[in-house]
Design a protein around this motif. Structure first.
Motif, PDB file in Angstrom:
ATOM      1  N   GLY A  35     -88.353  13.903  13.034  1.00  0.00           N
ATOM      2  CA  GLY A  35     -87.631  12.635  13.046  1.00  0.00           C
ATOM      3  C   GLY A  35     -86.306  12.704  13.773  1.00  0.00           C
ATOM      4  N   ARG A  36     -85.765  11.534  13.990  1.00  0.00           N
ATOM      5  CA  ARG A  36     -84.454  11.439  14.639  1.00  0.00           C
ATOM      6  C   ARG A  36     -83.334  11.834  13.694  1.00  0.00           C
ATOM      7  N   ARG A  37     -83.536  11.535  12.400  1.00  0.00           N
ATOM      8  CA  ARG A  37     -82.560  11.877  11.377  1.00  0.00           C
ATOM      9  C   ARG A  37     -83.305  12.318  10.132  1.00  0.00           C
ATOM     10  N   ASP A  38     -82.571  12.908   9.218  1.00  0.00           N
ATOM     11  CA  ASP A  38     -83.167  13.397   7.970  1.00  0.00           C
ATOM     12  C   ASP A  38     -83.642  12.238   7.086  1.00  0.00           C
ATOM     13  N   GLY A  39     -84.375  12.597   6.040  1.00  0.00           N
ATOM     14  CA  GLY A  39     -84.832  11.604   5.071  1.00  0.00           C
ATOM     15  C   GLY A  39     -86.333  11.532   4.937  1.00  0.00           C
ATOM     16  N   GLY A  40     -87.054  11.976   5.981  1.00  0.00           N
ATOM     17  CA  GLY A  40     -88.502  11.877   5.939  1.00  0.00           C
ATOM     18  C   GLY A  40     -88.956  10.438   6.015  1.00  0.00           C
ATOM     19  N   GLN A  41     -90.206  10.190   5.620  1.00  0.00           N
ATOM     20  CA  GLN A  41     -90.742   8.834   5.651  1.00  0.00           C
ATOM     21  C   GLN A  41     -90.235   8.006   4.479  1.00  0.00           C
ATOM     22  N   ILE A  42     -90.270   8.567   3.273  1.00  0.00           N
ATOM     23  CA  ILE A  42     -89.916   7.788   2.089  1.00  0.00           C
ATOM     24  C   ILE A  42     -88.448   7.390   2.101  1.00  0.00           C
ATOM     25  N   TYR A  43     -87.575   8.272   2.585  1.00  0.00           N
ATOM     26  CA  TYR A  43     -86.144   7.974   2.650  1.00  0.00           C
ATOM     27  C   TYR A  43     -85.674   7.876   4.096  1.00  0.00           C
ATOM     28  N   ARG A  44     -86.523   7.311   4.925  1.00  0.00           N
ATOM     29  CA  ARG A  44     -86.191   7.144   6.333  1.00  0.00           C
ATOM     30  C   ARG A  44     -84.881   6.376   6.464  1.00  0.00           C
ATOM     31  N   ARG A  45     -83.968   6.911   7.263  1.00  0.00           N
ATOM     32  CA  ARG A  45     -82.665   6.255   7.456  1.00  0.00           C
ATOM     33  C   ARG A  45     -82.796   5.073   8.416  1.00  0.00           C
ATOM     34  N   GLN A  46     -81.984   4.076   8.171  1.00  0.00           N
ATOM     35  CA  GLN A  46     -81.950   2.968   9.111  1.00  0.00           C
ATOM     36  C   GLN A  46     -81.119   3.369  10.326  1.00  0.00           C
ATOM     37  N   LEU A 135     -99.741   1.359   5.500  1.00  0.00           N
ATOM     38  CA  LEU A 135     -98.555   1.062   4.691  1.00  0.00           C
ATOM     39  C   LEU A 135     -97.332   1.787   5.239  1.00  0.00           C
ATOM     40  N   GLY A 136     -97.540   3.023   5.706  1.00  0.00           N
ATOM     41  CA  GLY A 136     -96.422   3.775   6.265  1.00  0.00           C
ATOM     42  C   GLY A 136     -95.852   3.109   7.501  1.00  0.00           C
ATOM     43  N   ALA A 137     -96.730   2.593   8.374  1.00  0.00           N
ATOM     44  CA  ALA A 137     -96.260   1.904   9.573  1.00  0.00           C
ATOM     45  C   ALA A 137     -95.499   0.635   9.203  1.00  0.00           C
ATOM     46  N   ALA A 138     -95.976  -0.054   8.160  1.00  0.00           N
ATOM     47  CA  ALA A 138     -95.268  -1.247   7.702  1.00  0.00           C
ATOM     48  C   ALA A 138     -93.872  -0.897   7.213  1.00  0.00           C
ATOM     49  N   GLN A 139     -93.752   0.250   6.542  1.00  0.00           N
ATOM     50  CA  GLN A 139     -92.434   0.707   6.094  1.00  0.00           C
ATOM     51  C   GLN A 139     -91.520   1.037   7.274  1.00  0.00           C
ATOM     52  N   ILE A 140     -92.072   1.718   8.264  1.00  0.00           N
ATOM     53  CA  ILE A 140     -91.270   2.090   9.428  1.00  0.00           C
ATOM     54  C   ILE A 140     -90.725   0.848  10.128  1.00  0.00           C
ATOM     55  N   ALA A 141     -91.559  -0.167  10.282  1.00  0.00           N
ATOM     56  CA  ALA A 141     -91.110  -1.402  10.922  1.00  0.00           C
ATOM     57  C   ALA A 141     -89.946  -2.006  10.159  1.00  0.00           C
ATOM     58  N   LEU A 142     -90.029  -1.969   8.840  1.00  0.00           N
ATOM     59  CA  LEU A 142     -88.981  -2.570   8.020  1.00  0.00           C
ATOM     60  C   LEU A 142     -87.698  -1.741   8.036  1.00  0.00           C
ATOM     61  N   LYS A 143     -87.839  -0.419   7.894  1.00  0.00           N
ATOM     62  CA  LYS A 143     -86.656   0.433   7.770  1.00  0.00           C
ATOM     63  C   LYS A 143     -85.998   0.733   9.109  1.00  0.00           C
ATOM     64  N   SER A 144     -86.807   0.982  10.131  1.00  0.00           N
ATOM     65  CA  SER A 144     -86.237   1.417  11.415  1.00  0.00           C
ATOM     66  C   SER A 144     -86.011   0.284  12.398  1.00  0.00           C
ATOM     67  N   GLN A 145     -86.712  -0.835  12.214  1.00  0.00           N
ATOM     68  CA  GLN A 145     -86.599  -1.925  13.175  1.00  0.00           C
ATOM     69  C   GLN A 145     -86.181  -3.246  12.539  1.00  0.00           C
ATOM     70  N   ALA A 146     -86.023  -3.243  11.206  1.00  0.00           N
ATOM     71  CA  ALA A 146     -85.580  -4.426  10.469  1.00  0.00           C
ATOM     72  C   ALA A 146     -86.459  -5.640  10.742  1.00  0.00           C
ATOM     73  N   CYS A 147     -87.774  -5.413  10.804  1.00  0.00           N
ATOM     74  CA  CYS A 147     -88.677  -6.530  11.051  1.00  0.00           C
ATOM     75  C   CYS A 147     -89.941  -6.371  10.219  1.00  0.00           C
ATOM     76  N   SER A 148     -90.598  -7.497   9.991  1.00  0.00           N
ATOM     77  CA  SER A 148     -91.868  -7.519   9.291  1.00  0.00           C
ATOM     78  C   SER A 148     -92.998  -7.313  10.289  1.00  0.00           C
TER      79      SER A 148
END
Length: 458
Positions: A35-46, A135-148
């Protein structure tokens, strides 16, 4: 003699707590992070510049996420941290990595693998249409891109992550049309004795379900997916499913998030030649470890969701245990009282894991009975019918034989998303136990490398 070189792969909850434990013992580990930053998938940083509060981004896990991030911020300067670096092979006691198109190999005295998990998926007719996400991709969109992932979203599958992601979307203001769970509500009652091993987590899960209902989200249990309705040009337009009473219903939507629990990322453990065992509870092959996280290969340790899916706090605990195992094996010792407490906590979490597997059952028959026209392997365009053909006509009753003859699991994901469902189809069509089908062998590189990659010496 210099300090031993300890390499950790993965900067999620397990990897961060592992590094923290090693630092406390006076060692400076190397931490490899894809990843670009720590946190993994569950605690992916914005991303930098995003200002959403932790409570909105991580929900009930906000305090844990914040503590993990703050811990890593404090220790980052003290470790050899290598972000945006892919660990793609293990050979001859070297970890092969690549970053920015430059490949190199790291020697190690101890290798601690904390690669996390990915979505465990079952194909459904039409899941190849645009608008279908894990579900993981849906999370990434929300956390990393602030979109649904869509304007009107349906979440389908089973397991706690199904409700967590749906809740995160509601919190973010997205329109969640429905949550469709394949597991029966009664299964949770039967699993209650084991789920009570972690009453606090059980209470949080119940609160998530209650919040979704109050938000007006339609909730179904015991469903059977029938079809994702859509076209190649327009993508997803609806999902059709059979209710627990047998009625066929359809919900209009333009995006679907799917997932059936998680599956450990075991490819690196496989390349390290670690032994695996078949887990009858979850119907999958998992690496063998002892109580501290030692694998069957001396000097290789496994922790977190990459070996057993116990959740973020379970991964943190496992990361600490694996670090202590490495310290003991390197002659650094460990306090017995500390180890005993960590082991007791891990046993409690493992009991809860068993309860979750019972409450949110992997729907094996759903996978085994997929219609012939259903696309099983999206990478290679292999249908269930083609997979059954090589079983019936060419005698392929083992996973790797079926892969060679049909190309199922040969694509970019290397079977991560189709492998488990394909194994269920093979077992059903060949009339053999799932364990006899075996597992797809890991191949390097575990993820694609650019052709222009240049090898360097470390």
């Amino acid at each position: 003699m210099g300090e031993p070189r300890i390499v950790i792969v993965g900067a999620g909850p397990a990897g961060v707590r592992c590094a923290q434990t090693l630092l406390a013992a006076g060692l400076r580990p190397t931490l490899i992070d894809e990843g670009r930053r720590d946190g993994g998938q569950i605690y992916r940083r914005q991303p930098d510049g995003f200002t959403r509060p932790y409570a909105k981004l991580y929900g009930t896990e906000a305090l844990r996420a914040q503590d993990l991030h703050e811990t890593f911020t404090r220790l980052r300067a003290q470790i050899d941290y290598r972000p945006q670096t892919l660990a793609w092979n293990i050979w001859d006691k070297k970890l092969h990595i690549v970053r920015d198109g430059h490949a190199s190999a790291l020697d190690y005295d101890a290798l601690i693998l904390c690669p996390g998990a990915t979505d465990r998926l079952i194909p459904v007719k039409g899941w190849q249409f645009a608008g279908t996400y894990s579900l993981g991709a849906a999370q990434i969109a929300l956390k990393s891109q602030a979109c649904s992932i869509g304007r009107r979203v349906v979440f389908m599958g089973t397991g706690p992550l199904l409700y967590l992601v749906a809740s995160q979307y509601v919190q973010a203001g997205a329109k969640v049309a429905a949550v469709l769970d394949t597991s029966a509500a009664g299964a949770r009652l039967r699993a209650l004795p084991k789920l009570l091993a972690r009453f606090d987590v059980l209470r949080k899960g119940s609160a998530l379900v209650g919040a979704l209902k109050r938000a007006g989200v339609q909730m179904y249990n015991g469903i059977e997916p029938v079809e994702i309705v859509g076209t190649p040009d327009e993508g997803v337009s609806a999902v059709r499913f059979r209710t627990a009473s047998g009625k066929i219903e359809q919900i209009d939507c333009d995006a679907i998030g799917m997932g059936y629990h998680l599956r450990p990322e075991t490819q690196l453990a496989d390349l390290a030649r670690c032994a695996f065992r078949f887990d009858t509870l979850t119907r999958q092959w998992l690496p063998q470890i002892d109580e501290l996280g030692r694998s069957s290969v001396p000097g290789v340790y496994l922790a977190g969701d990459g070996v057993r899916v116990l959740g973020a706090d379970g991964a943190e605990n496992a990361g600490r245990l694996a670090a202590h195992a490495a310290l003991i094996d390197l002659g650094r010792g460990a306090q017995a009282a500390v180890l005993d407490a960590l082991k007791r906590e891990q046993r409690r979490m493992d009991r809860f894991r068993e309860g979750l597997a019972q409450a949110f059952e992997w729907p094996a028959q759903q996978a085994a009975k997929l219609p012939d026209e259903t696309m099983v392997c999206r990478c290679e365009g292999i249908t269930a019918g083609e997979l059954r053909r090589v079983i019936h006509d060419e005698g392929a009753q083992e996973a790797n034989r079926a892969k060679a003859l049909s190309r199922v699991g040969m694509g970019r994901c290397q079977g991560r998303y189709c492998g488990h469902a394909a194994a269920e189809i093979i077992a059903d069509a060949a009339r053999v136990p799932l364990e006899q089908v075996g597992r797809l062998r890991g191949q390097a590189p575990v993820k694609p490398l650019a052709i222009a990659t240049v090898e360097e010496t470390e």
